[in-house]
Motif scaffolding. Sequence first.
Motif, mmCIF file in Angstrom:
data_model
loop_
_atom_site.group_PDB
_atom_site.id
_atom_site.type_symbol
_atom_site.label_atom_id
_atom_site.label_comp_id
_atom_site.label_asym_id
_atom_site.label_seq_id
_atom_site.Cartn_x
_atom_site.Cartn_y
_atom_site.Cartn_z
ATOM 1 N N ASN A 292 -35.135 -32.738 -22.449
ATOM 2 C CA ASN A 292 -35.961 -31.667 -21.884
ATOM 3 C C ASN A 292 -35.083 -30.453 -21.584
ATOM 4 O OD1 ASN A 292 -38.160 -30.267 -21.005
ATOM 5 N ND2 ASN A 292 -38.995 -31.991 -19.851
ATOM 6 N N ILE A 293 -35.634 -29.301 -21.940
ATOM 7 C CA ILE A 293 -34.817 -28.082 -21.908
ATOM 8 C C ILE A 293 -34.946 -27.356 -20.572
ATOM 9 C CG2 ILE A 293 -34.902 -27.783 -24.397
ATOM 10 C CD1 ILE A 293 -37.062 -25.590 -23.844
ATOM 11 N N HIS A 294 -34.105 -26.369 -20.386
ATOM 12 C CA HIS A 294 -34.171 -25.419 -19.276
ATOM 13 C C HIS A 294 -33.787 -25.994 -17.918
ATOM 14 C CE1 HIS A 294 -37.048 -22.657 -21.671
ATOM 15 N NE2 HIS A 294 -35.817 -22.195 -21.742
ATOM 16 N N ARG A 295 -33.674 -27.324 -17.783
ATOM 17 C CA ARG A 295 -33.356 -27.791 -16.440
ATOM 18 C C ARG A 295 -32.164 -28.731 -16.371
ATOM 19 N NH1 ARG A 295 -38.863 -27.413 -16.550
ATOM 20 N NH2 ARG A 295 -39.920 -28.898 -17.865
ATOM 21 N N GLY A 296 -31.788 -29.279 -17.515
ATOM 22 C CA GLY A 296 -30.733 -30.282 -17.448
ATOM 23 C C GLY A 296 -29.343 -29.661 -17.431
ATOM 24 N N LEU B 92 -40.088 -13.249 -16.734
ATOM 25 C CA LEU B 92 -40.542 -13.336 -18.121
ATOM 26 C C LEU B 92 -39.438 -13.942 -18.983
ATOM 27 C CD1 LEU B 92 -42.253 -9.881 -18.706
ATOM 28 C CD2 LEU B 92 -43.358 -12.112 -18.528
ATOM 29 N N PRO B 93 -39.788 -14.678 -19.993
ATOM 30 C CA PRO B 93 -41.137 -15.081 -20.422
ATOM 31 C C PRO B 93 -41.611 -16.355 -19.733
ATOM 32 C CG PRO B 93 -39.521 -15.808 -22.026
ATOM 33 C CD PRO B 93 -38.744 -15.133 -20.941
ATOM 34 N N PHE B 94 -40.721 -16.928 -18.882
ATOM 35 C CA PHE B 94 -40.994 -18.280 -18.350
ATOM 36 C C PHE B 94 -42.216 -18.330 -17.439
ATOM 37 C CE2 PHE B 94 -36.395 -17.568 -18.907
ATOM 38 C CZ PHE B 94 -36.256 -18.289 -20.064
ATOM 39 N N LYS B 95 -42.535 -17.172 -16.843
ATOM 40 C CA LYS B 95 -43.697 -17.076 -15.962
ATOM 41 C C LYS B 95 -44.967 -17.596 -16.635
ATOM 42 C CE LYS B 95 -45.983 -12.986 -14.920
ATOM 43 N NZ LYS B 95 -45.999 -11.580 -14.445
ATOM 44 N N PHE B 96 -45.017 -17.449 -17.968
ATOM 45 C CA PHE B 96 -46.229 -17.854 -18.694
ATOM 46 C C PHE B 96 -46.057 -19.174 -19.450
ATOM 47 C CE2 PHE B 96 -46.935 -13.261 -18.189
ATOM 48 C CZ PHE B 96 -48.202 -13.304 -17.614
ATOM 49 N N GLU B 97 -44.955 -19.866 -19.188
ATOM 50 C CA GLU B 97 -44.736 -21.111 -19.930
ATOM 51 C C GLU B 97 -44.613 -22.300 -18.985
ATOM 52 O OE1 GLU B 97 -41.441 -20.412 -22.594
ATOM 53 O OE2 GLU B 97 -42.599 -19.028 -23.824
ATOM 54 N N ALA B 98 -45.755 -22.692 -18.421
ATOM 55 C CA ALA B 98 -45.760 -23.831 -17.502
ATOM 56 C C ALA B 98 -45.641 -25.131 -18.290
ATOM 57 C CB ALA B 98 -47.054 -23.829 -16.693
ATOM 58 N N GLY B 99 -44.885 -26.066 -17.758
ATOM 59 C CA GLY B 99 -44.798 -27.386 -18.393
ATOM 60 C C GLY B 99 -43.773 -27.437 -19.507
ATOM 61 N N THR B 100 -43.508 -28.644 -19.964
ATOM 62 C CA THR B 100 -42.541 -28.824 -21.054
ATOM 63 C C THR B 100 -43.094 -28.246 -22.340
ATOM 64 O OG1 THR B 100 -41.641 -30.816 -20.039
ATOM 65 C CG2 THR B 100 -41.319 -30.570 -22.415
ATOM 66 N N PRO B 101 -42.363 -27.345 -22.969
ATOM 67 C CA PRO B 101 -42.879 -26.735 -24.197
ATOM 68 C C PRO B 101 -42.760 -27.669 -25.407
ATOM 69 C CG PRO B 101 -40.717 -25.842 -23.667
ATOM 70 C CD PRO B 101 -41.064 -26.803 -22.572
ATOM 71 N N ASN B 102 -43.408 -27.289 -26.478
ATOM 72 C CA ASN B 102 -43.353 -28.055 -27.723
ATOM 73 C C ASN B 102 -42.097 -27.630 -28.481
ATOM 74 O OD1 ASN B 102 -43.877 -29.429 -30.068
ATOM 75 N ND2 ASN B 102 -45.992 -28.722 -30.272
ATOM 76 N N GLN C 241 -51.128 -20.435 -16.022
ATOM 77 C CA GLN C 241 -51.130 -21.833 -15.613
ATOM 78 C C GLN C 241 -49.935 -22.059 -14.693
ATOM 79 O OE1 GLN C 241 -51.102 -23.884 -19.391
ATOM 80 N NE2 GLN C 241 -53.326 -24.105 -19.348
ATOM 81 N N PHE C 242 -50.088 -23.033 -13.829
ATOM 82 C CA PHE C 242 -49.040 -23.290 -12.842
ATOM 83 C C PHE C 242 -48.407 -24.645 -13.109
ATOM 84 C CE2 PHE C 242 -52.369 -20.611 -11.097
ATOM 85 C CZ PHE C 242 -51.647 -19.518 -10.688
ATOM 86 N N GLY C 243 -47.155 -24.771 -12.723
ATOM 87 C CA GLY C 243 -46.489 -26.055 -12.921
ATOM 88 C C GLY C 243 -44.994 -25.896 -12.946
ATOM 89 N N GLY C 244 -44.339 -26.739 -13.750
ATOM 90 C CA GLY C 244 -42.885 -26.701 -13.855
ATOM 91 C C GLY C 244 -42.438 -25.485 -14.620
ATOM 92 N N GLU C 245 -41.182 -25.154 -14.537
ATOM 93 C CA GLU C 245 -40.531 -24.104 -15.303
ATOM 94 C C GLU C 245 -40.986 -22.683 -14.974
ATOM 95 O OE1 GLU C 245 -37.931 -24.353 -17.109
ATOM 96 O OE2 GLU C 245 -37.921 -22.223 -17.532
#
Lengths: 145, 410
Positions: B57-61, B273-283, B254-258
């Motif tokens: 999983n990206i962005h947090r590890g 931006l752009p993470f504000k609009f990318e809730a949850g684990t992306p594809n 949408q609200f959630g992780g990231e």
Amino acid sequence: MTIEQTQQQIIGEFSIFDDWMEKYNYLIEMGKDCPIIETQYKTNNYLINGCQSRVWLHASFDGNIVHFSADSDAVITKGIVNLLIRVFSGHSPEEILKSDTTFLDQIGLKEHLSPTRSNGLLSMVKQMKLYAQIFQLKANQQVNE
Amino acid sequence: MEKKLPFDIRAVRLQFPALDQLVYNKPFVYLDNAATTQKPRVVIDRVKAWYELENSNIHRGVHYLSQQGTIAFENARQTVANFINSKSSREIIFTKGTTDSMNLLASSLGKLLVKEGDSVLVTGMEHHSNFVPWQQLCVERKANFLVAGITENGEVDLDHYTELLEKKPKIVSIAHVSNVLGTINPIEEMIRLAHVYDIPVVIDGAQSICNQKIDVQALDCDFFAFSGHKMYAPMGVGVLFGKEKWLDAMPPYQFGGEMVNQVSIDETSFNVLPFKFEAGTPNVSAVLGLESAINFIETIGNVSIAAYKDQLIQYALQRLAEVKGIKFIGNPVHRASVISFLIDEIHPYDAGMIIDKLGIAIRTGHHCAQPIMERFGIPGTMRASFAMYNTFEEIDIFVAAVKKAAIMLS
């Protein structure tokens, strides 16, 4: 003729075709002379919306026997509608309810009744069964009264 | 017929494994590219490689794979930004597809701009994805839903469009290319006209992204949405480009992780931006596949692909015109690689079934654009749409099949 006998007859008719094109030509021919629904029933009330092709279905009950008439705006769909009418119309609700449409598997047209086809045929079969169920209920009520 | 081809079509076809198969024992001819395109080997391999070797999983590890994944993902964002010439990768939001992008906009931009009594303007040739979200927003806000008419040739009635702009809608959202008619709309002009009133313009680029080179700065559109799967990339990934000033002002969708910055019981602050609009684990795998698809397209060359597809479409139009009783739905001056047609009174579903049995994939029905069907008073159309791997021989096979269906059904 029973529903089972009509189904066997249809399987026999289709067994002479060598390829899909002959089969489809036959369906198209049948589609052209399907027992057309009376104009008064070709309305939205009797419409089964299939997304791609539309089917109209009307049912009547004389106390013993269910009569179906139907139509479709697509001729191949109408050919299959014709087969379904031929099989199920003119029988008692009990007989309709206990029979199925596996004869379509045997003549290689099963795919047309798949939920993904969105041609209205699957809904038509469900609707025919539903009519039979209602008519059966009605008949039983009258007996009880 | 000798034709000068801009690239080696046989070599290109070899890159697409799905093209090499028999359907009903006949060579498969795939002409449903407006619905989705086939995938080249490089895209399939990229997705496979992610799951075989790189998955994390990206962005947090802080661990190695997660960091590598994050770098790859953000590089892909930059590749997308370069591909459509946006100023910055902050303007690139990854979504599930065009539909998802449009829902994001209708919800978030709608919240920002549309109030009771306001209006939103679309055209009568929109795909349901760029029609229903705005229509429902208008129902919810008690706003007016304005629809610019289309002409008999299947082009936007620009007089009507200009007239509706005078009502000063809060948002204009228009298809770049019609998925039914093939019309390439004059969006440069339509954007310029809307900007006279300072109205932000959303472009539905689902059908144009693999049809021509897109330059969002030259277009000056405020938003541009497209799907990966219509440009040789995997399903489940799409892009929403937005000018930074708009994306900054818009509330999260949408609200959630990231997408969050700080969360406490009392309040939450949101990420940049752009993470504000990318809730949850992306594809992630699909995003990396999209990057591979972009590289693939750019290796062959956008201009070459467009030139070749134009040759295909001209040839298909010319050959189809031979079919007795054929009626083209839409005769736009500028056409992308989509042709819709009917033959006499034949129901498109009937013809589609016979054409399918001949191993050819086309589309029949209303193509998720019922307002167009209503406009032309038809139940649906048959639609053939072309991609870089289609050939003139396939068009010959297709036209023969159309003729056969017409004979059987009339």
